[in-house]
Structure formats: structure tokens, C-alpha cells
Design a protein around this motif. Structure first.
Motif, PDB file in Angstrom:
ATOM      1  N   UNK A 215       0.811  -1.228   0.000  1.00 39.39           N
ATOM      2  CA  UNK A 215       0.000   0.000   0.000  1.00 39.39           C
ATOM      3  C   UNK A 215       0.842   1.276   0.000  1.00 39.39           C
ATOM      4  N   UNK A 216       1.992   1.270   0.710  1.00 37.88           N
ATOM      5  CA  UNK A 216       2.810   2.502   0.795  1.00 37.88           C
ATOM      6  C   UNK A 216       3.286   2.971  -0.566  1.00 37.88           C
ATOM      7  N   UNK A 217       3.504   2.043  -1.487  1.00 37.29           N
ATOM      8  CA  UNK A 217       4.082   2.448  -2.776  1.00 37.29           C
ATOM      9  C   UNK A 217       3.142   2.135  -3.936  1.00 37.29           C
ATOM     10  N   UNK A 218       1.891   1.784  -3.599  1.00 36.89           N
ATOM     11  CA  UNK A 218       0.962   1.326  -4.643  1.00 36.89           C
ATOM     12  C   UNK A 218       0.638   2.416  -5.664  1.00 36.89           C
ATOM     13  N   UNK A 219       0.812   3.684  -5.269  1.00 35.23           N
ATOM     14  CA  UNK A 219       0.486   4.750  -6.226  1.00 35.23           C
ATOM     15  C   UNK A 219       1.674   5.103  -7.118  1.00 35.23           C
ATOM     16  N   UNK A 220       2.807   4.400  -6.938  1.00 36.90           N
ATOM     17  CA  UNK A 220       3.972   4.683  -7.797  1.00 36.90           C
ATOM     18  C   UNK A 220       4.107   3.619  -8.877  1.00 36.90           C
ATOM     19  N   UNK A 221       4.663   3.997 -10.040  1.00 42.58           N
ATOM     20  CA  UNK A 221       4.797   3.024 -11.126  1.00 42.58           C
ATOM     21  C   UNK A 221       5.571   1.785 -10.685  1.00 42.58           C
ATOM     22  N   UNK A 222       5.100   0.619 -11.138  1.00 43.34           N
ATOM     23  CA  UNK A 222       5.793  -0.611 -10.778  1.00 43.34           C
ATOM     24  C   UNK A 222       7.165  -0.685 -11.452  1.00 43.34           C
ATOM     25  N   UNK A 223       7.355   0.073 -12.537  1.00 38.81           N
ATOM     26  CA  UNK A 223       8.642   0.040 -13.248  1.00 38.81           C
ATOM     27  C   UNK A 223       9.794   0.508 -12.362  1.00 38.81           C
ATOM     28  N   UNK A 224       9.496   1.250 -11.313  1.00 37.70           N
ATOM     29  CA  UNK A 224      10.554   1.676 -10.403  1.00 37.70           C
ATOM     30  C   UNK A 224      10.663   0.793  -9.176  1.00 37.70           C
ATOM     31  N   UNK A 225       9.919  -0.331  -9.157  1.00 41.24           N
ATOM     32  CA  UNK A 225       9.900  -1.176  -7.957  1.00 41.24           C
ATOM     33  C   UNK A 225      10.206  -2.635  -8.233  1.00 41.24           C
ATOM     34  N   UNK A 226       9.967  -3.065  -9.464  1.00 45.42           N
ATOM     35  CA  UNK A 226      10.139  -4.498  -9.754  1.00 45.42           C
ATOM     36  C   UNK A 226      11.592  -4.893  -9.484  1.00 45.42           C
ATOM     37  N   UNK A 227      11.809  -5.874  -8.630  1.00 44.29           N
ATOM     38  CA  UNK A 227      13.173  -6.229  -8.206  1.00 44.29           C
ATOM     39  C   UNK A 227      13.145  -7.689  -7.786  1.00 44.29           C
ATOM     40  N   UNK A 228      12.987  -8.586  -8.757  1.00 49.70           N
ATOM     41  CA  UNK A 228      12.778  -9.996  -8.428  1.00 49.70           C
ATOM     42  C   UNK A 228      14.025 -10.809  -8.701  1.00 49.70           C
ATOM     43  N   UNK A 229      14.283 -11.783  -7.821  1.00 50.63           N
ATOM     44  CA  UNK A 229      15.554 -12.526  -7.941  1.00 50.63           C
ATOM     45  C   UNK A 229      15.700 -13.287  -9.253  1.00 50.63           C
ATOM     46  N   UNK A 230      14.587 -13.586  -9.938  1.00 51.01           N
ATOM     47  CA  UNK A 230      14.707 -14.349 -11.184  1.00 51.01           C
ATOM     48  C   UNK A 230      15.469 -13.578 -12.273  1.00 51.01           C
ATOM     49  N   UNK A 231      15.585 -12.252 -12.111  1.00 53.82           N
ATOM     50  CA  UNK A 231      16.345 -11.475 -13.103  1.00 53.82           C
ATOM     51  C   UNK A 231      17.819 -11.891 -13.121  1.00 53.82           C
ATOM     52  N   UNK A 232      18.332 -12.337 -11.973  1.00 51.18           N
ATOM     53  CA  UNK A 232      19.782 -12.575 -11.894  1.00 51.18           C
ATOM     54  C   UNK A 232      20.232 -13.747 -12.764  1.00 51.18           C
ATOM     55  N   UNK A 233      19.416 -14.778 -12.852  1.00 52.72           N
ATOM     56  CA  UNK A 233      19.778 -15.903 -13.733  1.00 52.72           C
ATOM     57  C   UNK A 233      19.740 -15.445 -15.199  1.00 52.72           C
ATOM     58  N   UNK A 234      18.763 -14.601 -15.513  1.00 55.88           N
ATOM     59  CA  UNK A 234      18.671 -14.056 -16.878  1.00 55.88           C
ATOM     60  C   UNK A 234      19.950 -13.283 -17.207  1.00 55.88           C
ATOM     61  N   UNK A 235      20.394 -12.497 -16.228  1.00 58.01           N
ATOM     62  CA  UNK A 235      21.595 -11.678 -16.451  1.00 58.01           C
ATOM     63  C   UNK A 235      22.849 -12.525 -16.583  1.00 58.01           C
ATOM     64  N   UNK A 236      22.934 -13.605 -15.802  1.00 58.31           N
ATOM     65  CA  UNK A 236      24.129 -14.458 -15.923  1.00 58.31           C
ATOM     66  C   UNK A 236      24.223 -15.061 -17.326  1.00 58.31           C
TER      67      UNK A 236
END
Ligand code: TEU
Length: 510
Positions: A215-236
Motif C-alpha cells: 500500500x505505501x508504494x501502490x500509487x507509484x509506477x511498478x517500473x521503479x519497484x520491480x526487483x525480483x531474484x529471477x532477473x539474476x539468472x537471466x543476467x548471468x
């Protein structure tokens, strides 16, 4: 040349070109690849090491190229693939590296992949994008009233878009998407590019449960919040692919998370991004304590073994720092800071002229994100067309284009352009500035002072954020090498720094 064993991108200065606004050879009021090629000699004269060209790929331009409909071709607005090959060849001939802007988080809604995906629920590419029966509370960028989900009438589901509805998010959990996008990287690597600026790289891996934003950040774009660990395997995987090519190709990720602590993991253990943008300092006010905090964060949060810092003051998404900081003197001081901190600096085309944002009247505003001001065309000379081949450019000129243009500033040794040139030359000749250690020097409030050191090579930097003259004494003797206002260069440092002035000092031999 960088010392042996050091990849070029650690000691390089990268110059960002927004191709619509840089130089127009075709005469349609929109910049193009031939325009860039025609200005490479100027960039060599300036002394940058690499250029990063914002997207020039096939696109309907809903987000001015960040909505890609064909990753492996040049949009006719910007030229042809053969123009691109010439650009690479001519850049390399001058020792300039070239990075292209790869937009992997989303495509255009006009991309054939999306056309196929939305054609039916049973389409072979349905799962290449993110379709759901029910949306969560994620907000899209640019307009916080917009959901990140758009209802698609034809197939009766919502699709995800962290940006415009015209920019549907790809589903990187699908191996076919990964394979197709790897093909895109190979296409450009095979054409000789030195690396990629990777758009919204922290967006790639999504939580498969798609939980609501808190709720604290629900009014902000998700593009500035998405931070999921699955990205790291993609990056490797991306890192392995890129490192498989000779010549130190580089991945510079746009990790649009506004704390340095959140950015650090995107370097992995030296097996993910080579470089990551760090935007916290870009949003810091022009105040010494804020900047000291920004630098301390970088020192504390980025693992010195493999997370090489980056610095950026301006880009195509934010008001220029000349405009944000409110005076040319401050913008000049900021240039000294940008080009002497420990890490790879990024210069946004036009900041080296001290350009301010253009005033864009309502009827000429075109960007859905309200970012037109910083995207005004670069004035090359004082003529009415400012060196552009054709009619009026797509956006109005920035302020004072009759005097603040490349030709006029090249003539004037006191110009901002010459300041950047002297700073770039100073970096080239000093291993301390390029690769040396960074340590703070004691300084009074309102001033940031530090030392860069590599063996016998020692430089100090004093940045006065205040509008008053300040005394900053050091025990050793220093010579003023570059000063932001051009005063006293070559003289001994006398222990005072002028209002909004910054100095690069060179240690005098004992
Ligand atoms: O930017 C990502 C991003 O999060 C910013 O757009 C930010 O939300 C916005 O500028 C705040 O004003 C990248 C590109 O740099 C930007 O130009 C694109 O619009 C965006 O991705 C979508 O591709």
C-alpha cells in the motif's frame, strides 16, 4: 589506452546520443545515423571514448523508439543498416566504441510477436507476453492513474505493460523469448558493436505470483519497484553470451531502482552486468552533504572487487542538470565532479555545451512522459538552422542557441565545451583519475573535497556547493590543473575556492 588487464569501459567516458536530436543529415527535422557519423570528428576532438546511441530500431515511436517493432533493423527515419555499418566502421577508425540501446523488457504493440500473441488464447506466442484474467494493482509509468494492465477485448484477458499500453511486457520466463532475444544481441555483436545499454533491466524477471505492490508504494509506477531474484539468472546468461565475444564487450544496465543498495546485486559476483547506472545521485540536490552521502553509499554498497561505479548527471529522461541546479557556474562545477569521481562517467549530449532544457509550448509537446525539454535538438552553429540539414527540427531549440552552440563554443576557450575538453584530457593523462583510489579530504561545510591516487600520481578535487568563497587548506602543495571557471589554471593553489567553483588539483613534486 587502458593499462593491461583493465577492460576499456572502466576508464572510458561514455557519451549518450539521443539520435532524434543530435544531428540531421537527411533534412526532415529528425536526427539520423548519417548525422551522427558526420560529427564523429567533433566527438574525437572533445575526447570521449565511447558513444551510446539511444534506440534507432524499427518503431511506431509511441515512446520515441523505446517501443521496438523490429529489433534487427534501422527505422527509415534514422537511416539503414548499411548507414549503421558505416557508423561503426568510422567510429572504430577513430578509436571510439559504440554501444546500442537494447530494450528487452517490452516490445511495441506493433511487433509481429505481440500481434501473434494477441491473435488468440491458443496462439503459439500467447505466452511470450504476460496475459492474466485479473489485473493486480501495479501502476504504469508516465501516468500514475494508469493501471499497468490493459484489457484486450478480442481474447478477453489483460496484458501487462510497465510503460505505455503500446509497450507490452515480454515474458522472460518463457525460454523461447530468451532465445529470441539472445539472437538480437548476437545480431548486433556480429555487426561489431562494443556493447549494450540495457533498458529497464531490473524489469525482466517478474514474481510469478504477481503480488500487489504494498500500500505505501501502490500509487507509484511498478517500473521503479520491480526487483525480483529471477532477473539474476537471466543476467548471468546474458553475461556469458556477451563475454563469449572477443574485445571486452559491455552490458550497462539501466537499473531504475533509486537506491545504490538495490543496484549492487545487479553486478552479481562479477557475472551479471559489467556496469549499472546509479540514479540516486542524479536525483540528489546540489548540496555538499547530499553528494557526500551519495558517494559514501557507492563506497559502502558496491563491492570493489567487481562492481565498478558509474556516474550520470543528465539523460533523455530527466531535466538537464544545468536546469536542475539553476546556474551555469554550478553546472560547470558538477562537470568537474562527474569527470573526477571513481567510476565510469556518462555525458548526455548537450551538457558539454551547458545547455538548458528547451521551453516547449503546449502545442509542441509530444512525449507521454513530459520529457521533451531535455530532448531539444543540439545546435551546431549560429545559423538559423543551427547546422541541421532541413526545416524546423521536431522540437524547439534550447535557450540561447545563437551563442550556445558547438561552433561558437569551439571558438571560445572559456566555454563549457572547452571545460569538458580539458577535463577529458586530464582524465586521459592521469591513471589516478581513471582508475585510482578515492578518499575524502577534510573540508568545511558546503564543500566536498577528495583525493584520487594511483602510485605517485595524485589529484585532489575541491567542489564548492555554496555561493560564497570558502577557505579549504591542505598541508601539501597543489597546482590548479583545471578550474570550473577557467581561472588560475597552472597556478599554485592558494587555499580558497570561489563561489560555486570546483577545482582539479595536481600534486606538486615535493
Ligand atoms: O526508462 C525507464 C524509466 O523507468 C524511466 O522512463 C522513468 O520512469 C521516467 O523517465 C521518469 O520520468 C527507460 C528509458 O530510458 C525511457 O526513455 C523509456 O521511456 C522507458 O525505459 C521505457 O522503455
Amino acid at each position: 589506452m587502458p593499462p593491461a588487464g583493465e577492460p576499456w569501459w572502466r576508464s572510458a567516458v561514455v557519451y549518450q546520443i539521443y539520435p532524434r536530436s543530435f544531428a540531421d543529415a537527411g533534412g526532415d527535422g529528425v536526427g539520423d545515423l548519417e548525422g551522427i557519423r558526420g560529427r564523429l570528428d567533433h566527438l574525437s576532438w572533445l575526447g570521449v571514448d565511447a558513444i551510446w546511441v539511444s534506440p534507432f530500431f524499427g518503431s511506431p515511436m509511441a515512446d520515441f523508439g523505446y517501443d521496438v517493432a523490429d529489433y534487427c533493423d534501422v527505422d527509415p527515419l534514422f537511416g539503414t543498416l548499411s548507414d549503421f555499418d558505416h557508423l561503426v566502421a568510422d567510429a572504430h577508425e577513430r578509436g571510439l566504441r559504440i554501444l546500442v540501446d537494447w530494450v528487452p523488457n517490452h516490445t511495441s504493440d506493433q511487433h509481429p510477436w505481440f500481434a501473434e500473441s494477441r491473435s488468440s488464447r491458443s496462439s503459439a506466442k500467447r505466452d511470450w507476453y504476460v496475459w492474466r484474467d485479473r489485473p493486480n494493482n501495479w501502476k504504469a509509468a508516465f501516468d500514475e492513474t494508469q493501471s499497468a494492465w490493459t484489457w484486450d477485448e478480442a481474447t478477453g484477458q489483460y496484458y501487462l505493460h510497465l510503460f505505455l499500453p503500446e509497450q507490452p511486457d515480454l515474458n522472460w520466463a518463457n525460454p523461447e523469448v530468451v532465445e529470441a532475444m539472445h539472437g538480437v544481441l548476437r545480431f548486433w555483436l556480429d555487426r561489431g558493436v562494443d556493447g549494450f545499454r540495457v533498458d529497464v533491466v531490473h524489469g525482466l524477471g517478474k514474481d510469478p505470483a504477481f503480488p500487489d505492490a504494498p500500500p505505501e508504494t501502490a500509487d507509484r509506477p511498478w517500473s521503479g519497484q520491480n526487483d525480483h531474484q529471477s532477473t539474476h539468472a537471466i543476467l548471468r546468461d546474458l553475461r556469458r553470451l556477451v563475454d563469449g565475444y572477443p574485445g571486452d564487450r559491455v552490458l550497462v544496465g539501466e537499473v531504475y531502482l533509486l537506491s545504490t543498495r538495490q543496484i549492487a546485486p545487479y553486478y552479481g559476483d562479477g557475472d551479471e552486468l559489467h556496469l549499472a547506472f546509479n540514479f540516486a545521485p542524479l536525483y540528489a540536490p546540489w548540496e555538499a552533504p547530499a553528494w557526500r552521502r551519495s558517494v559514501d553509499r557507492v563506497v559502502e554498497e558496491l563491492d570493489p572487487r567487481h562492481a565498478w561505479p558509474t556516474w550520470v548527471l543528465s539523460n533523455h529522461d530527466n531535466p538537464r542538470h544545468r536546469t536542475r541546479y539553476g546556474s551555469e557556474a554550478r553546472a560547470r562545477a558538477a562537470a568537474v565532479l562527474l569527470l573526477t569521481l571513481r567510476g565510469t562517467p556518462f555525458v548526455y549530449a548537450g551538457e558539454e555545451l551547458g545547455l538548458e532544457d528547451a521551453e516547449v509550448p503546449p502545442e509542441r509537446r509530444v512525449d507521454p512522459g513530459g520529457r521533451d525539454g531535455c530532448r531539444a535538438p543540439i545546435p551546431w552553429d549560429a545559423s538559423t538552422g543551427h547546422g541541421w540539414a532541413g526545416d524546423d527540427p521536431w522540437l524547439p531549440w534550447p535557450p540561447e542557441a545563437d551563442v550556445r552552440n558547438v561552433a561558437a563554443e569551439r571558438e571560445d576557450e572559456g566555454s563549457v565545451l572547452h571545460l569538458y575538453r580539458r577535463l577529458l584530457a586530464a582524465r586521459r593523462e592521469s591513471v589516478a583519475l581513471r582508475l585510482g583510489s578515492w578518499s575524502p579530504l577534510p573540508s568545511p561545510p558546503g564543500v566536498l573535497a577528495y583525493e584520487r591516487e594511483a602510485g605517485a600520481d595524485r589529484r585532489a578535487v575541491v567542489v564548492n556547493y555554496t555561493d560564497d568563497v570558502v577557505k579549504v587548506a591542505f598541508p601539501q602543495a597543489w597546482t590548479v590543473q583545471v578550474s570550473s571557471d577557467g581561472q588560475s589554471e597552472g597556478a599554485s593553489y592558494e587555499g580558497t575556492v570561489g563561489a560555486s567553483q570546483a577545482l582539479l588539483l595536481r600534486r606538486q613534486p615535493p
